[in-house]
Design an enzyme around this catalytic site. Sequence first.
Site, PDB file in Angstrom:
ATOM      1  N   CYS A  75       0.869  -1.182   0.000  1.00 29.57           N
ATOM      2  CA  CYS A  75       0.000   0.000   0.000  1.00 29.57           C
ATOM      3  C   CYS A  75       0.900   1.224   0.000  1.00 29.57           C
ATOM      4  O   CYS A  75       1.607   1.491   0.976  1.00 29.57           O
ATOM      5  CB  CYS A  75      -0.915   0.015   1.218  1.00 29.57           C
ATOM      6  SG  CYS A  75      -1.888   1.537   1.344  1.00 29.57           S
ATOM      7  N   HIS A 161      -2.720  -5.230 -10.065  1.00 26.15           N
ATOM      8  CA  HIS A 161      -3.482  -4.107 -10.621  1.00 26.15           C
ATOM      9  C   HIS A 161      -3.853  -4.389 -12.065  1.00 26.15           C
ATOM     10  O   HIS A 161      -3.053  -4.938 -12.833  1.00 26.15           O
ATOM     11  CB  HIS A 161      -2.647  -2.820 -10.590  1.00 26.15           C
ATOM     12  CG  HIS A 161      -2.486  -2.241  -9.226  1.00 26.15           C
ATOM     13  ND1 HIS A 161      -3.349  -1.307  -8.695  1.00 26.15           N
ATOM     14  CD2 HIS A 161      -1.556  -2.493  -8.267  1.00 26.15           C
ATOM     15  CE1 HIS A 161      -2.950  -0.997  -7.468  1.00 26.15           C
ATOM     16  NE2 HIS A 161      -1.879  -1.701  -7.184  1.00 26.15           N
ATOM     17  N   GLU A 210     -10.393  -0.407  -5.032  1.00 27.27           N
ATOM     18  CA  GLU A 210      -9.394  -1.229  -4.345  1.00 27.27           C
ATOM     19  C   GLU A 210      -9.969  -2.567  -3.906  1.00 27.27           C
ATOM     20  O   GLU A 210     -11.088  -2.639  -3.386  1.00 27.27           O
ATOM     21  CB  GLU A 210      -8.835  -0.494  -3.130  1.00 27.27           C
ATOM     22  CG  GLU A 210      -7.903   0.646  -3.480  1.00 27.27           C
ATOM     23  CD  GLU A 210      -7.058   1.082  -2.305  1.00 27.27           C
ATOM     24  OE1 GLU A 210      -6.508   0.205  -1.598  1.00 27.27           O
ATOM     25  OE2 GLU A 210      -6.947   2.295  -2.079  1.00 27.27           O
ATOM     26  N   CYS A 219      -4.995   5.956  -4.103  1.00 27.97           N
ATOM     27  CA  CYS A 219      -4.328   4.653  -4.042  1.00 27.97           C
ATOM     28  C   CYS A 219      -2.926   4.830  -4.599  1.00 27.97           C
ATOM     29  O   CYS A 219      -2.754   5.090  -5.790  1.00 27.97           O
ATOM     30  CB  CYS A 219      -5.106   3.612  -4.850  1.00 27.97           C
ATOM     31  SG  CYS A 219      -4.297   1.994  -4.902  1.00 27.97           S
ATOM     32  N   GLY A 222      -1.908   2.128  -7.000  1.00 25.41           N
ATOM     33  CA  GLY A 222      -2.719   2.314  -8.203  1.00 25.41           C
ATOM     34  C   GLY A 222      -2.184   3.427  -9.082  1.00 25.41           C
ATOM     35  O   GLY A 222      -2.196   3.320 -10.318  1.00 25.41           O
TER      36      GLY A 222
END
Length: 276
Positions: A75, A161, A210, A219, A222
């Site tokens: 994260c 992703h 997410e 994110c 992301g």
Amino acid sequence: MNITFTKMHGLGNDFVVIDTVSQPLSLTTSQVRRIADRRLGVGCDQILLVTQPPSTEVDFGYRIFNADGSEVEQCGNGARCFARFVRDQGLTDKDNLRVQTVGGVIHLQLESDGQVTVNMGIPRFAPEQIPFKVDCEADVYSLAVDGQCVEVSIVSMGNPHCVLRVPTVHSAPVLTLGPMLEKHPRFPQRVNVGFMQIISFDHIQLRVYERGTGETPACGTGACAAVVIGKRRGWLSHQVKVDLPGGRLSICWEGDNKPVWMTGPVETVFKGSITL
């Protein structure tokens, strides 16, 4: 059990950060869900645990739990909060940190202006590293979703992703297509879904659904994934401003076999305790 915590956020992506070095503990899935519950608990997108370093090669361990109780590998926004937290708590006096996550070792740097830069590691594209069920690697994949074919590109930033290019993020089907792609059977460990609008060669807008959380204001992984995919497909430069609903991140990626660098702000909201 009484647990002390700090509530933090990176561009509105909010976290409950817990020091398990000074207060050793382990959390059950139900306890994670209780803490993350926005009505019955503290409320957050994810819970971050600062742990003892698993080896002498790193300064800390870093575990990440989604609001639904599932543990994830990485994260980016949380990593920035992690860096600020361990300095503010007096757990380290270093400006540069090496931290072990489930997804690998990441490097964190506290900047003089209060922002934090994270070396997010080298992107991985091999389907088995995502993981993604497909016969051979490609730049673009077509997925059957609810009677339509959706073109996506995939990458692992320590977590999985898939990225779609959209004409505008404002009307993108984040809340309908996002959950269907998240749980698509070709992603055996589910996937984070990014909806990217390209403004210019060095500027994009992005919304992310997410895995295990839903859409969040920002994110970090992301943002990295979107820039990597955009550069790889010839749409973007190596240095890109990424505007998310919660604010802006700066992402830099020089190309294959190079790490992705992310820089952004961190805020501490409050400190407290909860009894479980």
